[in-house]
Design a protein around this motif. Structure first.
Motif, PDB file in Angstrom:
ATOM      1  N   LEU A   1      84.275 125.712  90.052  1.00  0.00           N
ATOM      2  CA  LEU A   1      83.664 126.789  89.262  1.00  0.00           C
ATOM      3  C   LEU A   1      83.613 128.092  90.061  1.00  0.00           C
ATOM      4  CD1 LEU A   1      80.756 124.867  87.494  1.00  0.00           C
ATOM      5  CD2 LEU A   1      82.814 125.802  86.431  1.00  0.00           C
ATOM      6  N   LEU A   2      83.225 128.005  91.321  1.00  0.00           N
ATOM      7  CA  LEU A   2      83.195 129.198  92.170  1.00  0.00           C
ATOM      8  C   LEU A   2      84.590 129.780  92.355  1.00  0.00           C
ATOM      9  CD1 LEU A   2      80.575 128.272  94.914  1.00  0.00           C
ATOM     10  CD2 LEU A   2      80.400 130.100  93.216  1.00  0.00           C
ATOM     11  N   LEU A   3      85.575 128.906  92.508  1.00  0.00           N
ATOM     12  CA  LEU A   3      86.952 129.386  92.661  1.00  0.00           C
ATOM     13  C   LEU A   3      87.410 130.122  91.404  1.00  0.00           C
ATOM     14  CD1 LEU A   3      88.468 126.335  94.523  1.00  0.00           C
ATOM     15  CD2 LEU A   3      88.275 128.666  95.425  1.00  0.00           C
ATOM     16  N   ALA A   4      87.017 129.628  90.239  1.00  0.00           N
ATOM     17  CA  ALA A   4      87.365 130.309  88.989  1.00  0.00           C
ATOM     18  C   ALA A   4      86.712 131.689  88.946  1.00  0.00           C
ATOM     19  CB  ALA A   4      86.935 129.464  87.795  1.00  0.00           C
ATOM     20  N   GLU A   5      85.467 131.784  89.410  1.00  0.00           N
ATOM     21  CA  GLU A   5      84.786 133.081  89.457  1.00  0.00           C
ATOM     22  C   GLU A   5      85.463 134.006  90.468  1.00  0.00           C
ATOM     23  OE1 GLU A   5      80.494 132.999  89.730  1.00  0.00           O
ATOM     24  OE2 GLU A   5      80.446 131.100  88.613  1.00  0.00           O
ATOM     25  N   CYS A   6      85.896 133.444  91.582  1.00  0.00           N
ATOM     26  CA  CYS A   6      86.599 134.236  92.594  1.00  0.00           C
ATOM     27  C   CYS A   6      87.889 134.803  92.014  1.00  0.00           C
ATOM     28  CB  CYS A   6      86.916 133.391  93.816  1.00  0.00           C
ATOM     29  SG  CYS A   6      85.480 132.919  94.787  1.00  0.00           S
ATOM     30  N   SER A   7      88.560 134.015  91.194  1.00  0.00           N
ATOM     31  CA  SER A   7      89.806 134.459  90.569  1.00  0.00           C
ATOM     32  C   SER A   7      89.564 135.654  89.659  1.00  0.00           C
ATOM     33  CB  SER A   7      90.438 133.320  89.763  1.00  0.00           C
ATOM     34  OG  SER A   7      90.841 132.286  90.624  1.00  0.00           O
ATOM     35  N   SER A   8      88.342 135.765  89.159  1.00  0.00           N
ATOM     36  CA  SER A   8      87.981 136.890  88.296  1.00  0.00           C
ATOM     37  C   SER A   8      87.510 138.099  89.093  1.00  0.00           C
ATOM     38  CB  SER A   8      86.874 136.463  87.331  1.00  0.00           C
ATOM     39  OG  SER A   8      87.298 135.380  86.551  1.00  0.00           O
TER      40      SER A   8
ATOM     41  N   GLN B   1      82.874 138.950  93.831  1.00  0.00           N
ATOM     42  CA  GLN B   1      82.690 138.925  95.285  1.00  0.00           C
ATOM     43  C   GLN B   1      81.524 138.026  95.682  1.00  0.00           C
ATOM     44  OE1 GLN B   1      84.924 140.292  97.360  1.00  0.00           O
ATOM     45  NE2 GLN B   1      83.831 139.311  99.019  1.00  0.00           N
ATOM     46  N   ALA B   2      80.495 137.952  94.881  1.00  0.00           N
ATOM     47  CA  ALA B   2      79.349 137.086  95.179  1.00  0.00           C
ATOM     48  C   ALA B   2      79.787 135.622  95.219  1.00  0.00           C
ATOM     49  CB  ALA B   2      78.239 137.290  94.150  1.00  0.00           C
ATOM     50  N   ALA B   3      80.752 135.260  94.390  1.00  0.00           N
ATOM     51  CA  ALA B   3      81.258 133.887  94.377  1.00  0.00           C
ATOM     52  C   ALA B   3      81.954 133.567  95.698  1.00  0.00           C
ATOM     53  CB  ALA B   3      82.209 133.678  93.205  1.00  0.00           C
TER      54      ALA B   3
ATOM     55  N   VAL C   1      90.406 128.747 111.288  1.00  0.00           N
ATOM     56  CA  VAL C   1      89.643 128.653 110.035  1.00  0.00           C
ATOM     57  C   VAL C   1      89.294 130.043 109.526  1.00  0.00           C
ATOM     58  CG1 VAL C   1      87.458 127.902 109.001  1.00  0.00           C
ATOM     59  CG2 VAL C   1      88.676 126.389 110.549  1.00  0.00           C
ATOM     60  N   ASN C   2      88.768 130.879 110.402  1.00  0.00           N
ATOM     61  CA  ASN C   2      88.351 132.219 109.992  1.00  0.00           C
ATOM     62  C   ASN C   2      89.515 133.051 109.488  1.00  0.00           C
ATOM     63  OD1 ASN C   2      85.730 131.552 110.693  1.00  0.00           O
ATOM     64  ND2 ASN C   2      85.824 132.534 112.682  1.00  0.00           N
ATOM     65  N   GLU C   3      90.622 133.014 110.212  1.00  0.00           N
ATOM     66  CA  GLU C   3      91.802 133.772 109.792  1.00  0.00           C
ATOM     67  C   GLU C   3      92.316 133.266 108.448  1.00  0.00           C
ATOM     68  OE1 GLU C   3      94.845 136.553 109.673  1.00  0.00           O
ATOM     69  OE2 GLU C   3      93.087 136.495 110.969  1.00  0.00           O
ATOM     70  N   ALA C   4      92.362 131.944 108.291  1.00  0.00           N
ATOM     71  CA  ALA C   4      92.824 131.374 107.014  1.00  0.00           C
ATOM     72  C   ALA C   4      91.909 131.791 105.877  1.00  0.00           C
ATOM     73  CB  ALA C   4      92.897 129.855 107.114  1.00  0.00           C
ATOM     74  N   TYR C   5      90.608 131.704 106.072  1.00  0.00           N
ATOM     75  CA  TYR C   5      89.667 132.068 105.012  1.00  0.00           C
ATOM     76  C   TYR C   5      89.815 133.545 104.641  1.00  0.00           C
ATOM     77  CZ  TYR C   5      85.536 132.404 102.122  1.00  0.00           C
ATOM     78  OH  TYR C   5      84.690 132.617 101.061  1.00  0.00           O
ATOM     79  N   LEU C   6      89.945 134.407 105.658  1.00  0.00           N
ATOM     80  CA  LEU C   6      90.114 135.834 105.370  1.00  0.00           C
ATOM     81  C   LEU C   6      91.373 136.091 104.558  1.00  0.00           C
ATOM     82  CD1 LEU C   6      88.991 137.436 108.755  1.00  0.00           C
ATOM     83  CD2 LEU C   6      87.775 137.466 106.563  1.00  0.00           C
ATOM     84  N   ARG C   7      92.443 135.403 104.893  1.00  0.00           N
ATOM     85  CA  ARG C   7      93.683 135.584 104.130  1.00  0.00           C
ATOM     86  C   ARG C   7      93.544 135.031 102.715  1.00  0.00           C
ATOM     87  NH1 ARG C   7      98.839 134.505 108.151  1.00  0.00           N
ATOM     88  NH2 ARG C   7      98.144 135.873 109.836  1.00  0.00           N
ATOM     89  N   LEU C   8      92.806 133.939 102.569  1.00  0.00           N
ATOM     90  CA  LEU C   8      92.626 133.337 101.245  1.00  0.00           C
ATOM     91  C   LEU C   8      91.810 134.242 100.332  1.00  0.00           C
ATOM     92  CD1 LEU C   8      91.977 129.664 102.325  1.00  0.00           C
ATOM     93  CD2 LEU C   8      93.890 130.442 100.916  1.00  0.00           C
ATOM     94  N   VAL C   9      90.710 134.780 100.824  1.00  0.00           N
ATOM     95  CA  VAL C   9      89.869 135.618  99.970  1.00  0.00           C
ATOM     96  C   VAL C   9      90.470 136.998  99.765  1.00  0.00           C
ATOM     97  CG1 VAL C   9      87.761 134.379 100.537  1.00  0.00           C
ATOM     98  CG2 VAL C   9      88.360 136.427 101.841  1.00  0.00           C
ATOM     99  N   ASP C  10      91.425 137.367 100.597  1.00  0.00           N
ATOM    100  CA  ASP C  10      92.090 138.663 100.463  1.00  0.00           C
ATOM    101  C   ASP C  10      93.160 138.646  99.377  1.00  0.00           C
ATOM    102  OD1 ASP C  10      92.296 141.357 101.274  1.00  0.00           O
ATOM    103  OD2 ASP C  10      94.084 140.891 102.451  1.00  0.00           O
TER     104      ASP C  10
END
Length: 187
Positions: free
Chosen positions: A9-16, A19-21, A56-65
């Motif tokens: 559910l959070l990932l779906a919100e992120c797709s929209s 930013q809070a998600a 982990v941090n680099e991967a997460y930053l690239r994913l949310v970017d």
């Protein structure tokens, strides 16, 4: 512990673009991302310049970017995370060594290639090259290796991501490993 449904559910919100998600998502996926990164870095020599947490941090930053990402579910997210971690490791290997294919170094098994030290960076680059060649011949087999080897996904999770049966994934996994082993041995 949060459920896979909450993460989806959070990932779906992120797709929209919510930013809070993204802020709520990190604590839910961090441990799993760390487990994936630790699998890559587990046998690495001490003092290596790339640490598990940094991966982990680099991967997460690239994913949310990724503003255009449309996350289907938790498994899809971790499949993409596996690809991102693979690219980070490949980039690190390229900067760690300039020797083409390791000169006269001994050949390593596919499982040993995941360790990214200067001594093994050339083998990781050879694996990346082999996966790129395999993708040109059979994209699905290349994706199976990426998801299983780099992503740490199970046969069932890989089947879910690729929308095939677990039996197909098992067959593709066996064939792709054999092909990559032969390809890396020839080069």
């Amino acid at each position: 512990m949060e459920s896979s449904k909450d993460v989806s559910l959070l990932l779906a919100e992120c797709s929209s673009g919510n930013q809070a998600a993204f802020n709520q998502l990190l604590p839910l996926v961090y441990d799993e991302l760390h487990r994936l990164a630790a699998a890559y870095m587990g046998r690495e020599r001490e003092g290596h310049t790339l640490q598990t947490t940094a991966l982990v941090n680099e991967a997460y930053l690239r994913l949310v970017d990724q503003t255009s990402a449309r996350w289907e579910n938790r498994v899809h997210f971790f499949a993409v995370a596996a690809k991102v971690m693979r690219q980070i490791l490949i980039d690190h290997a390229r900067t760690s060594t300039r020797a083409k294919r390791g000169g006269g170094e001994a050949r390593l098994s596919l499982d040993e290639v995941a360790v990214v030290s200067k001594e093994r960076a050339a083998d990781l680059l050879a694996l990346d090259e082999g996966l790129n060649k395999l993708a040109q011949m059979d994209q699905r087999k290349s994706e199976v290796v990426e998801l299983r080897f780099f992503g740490g996904l199970t046969i069932e999770e890989t089947a879910e991501v690729l929308r095939v049966t677990p039996k197909t994934v098992t067959r593709d996994w066996q064939m792709a490993r054999a092909w990559l082993y032969r390809e890396m041995a020839e080069n």
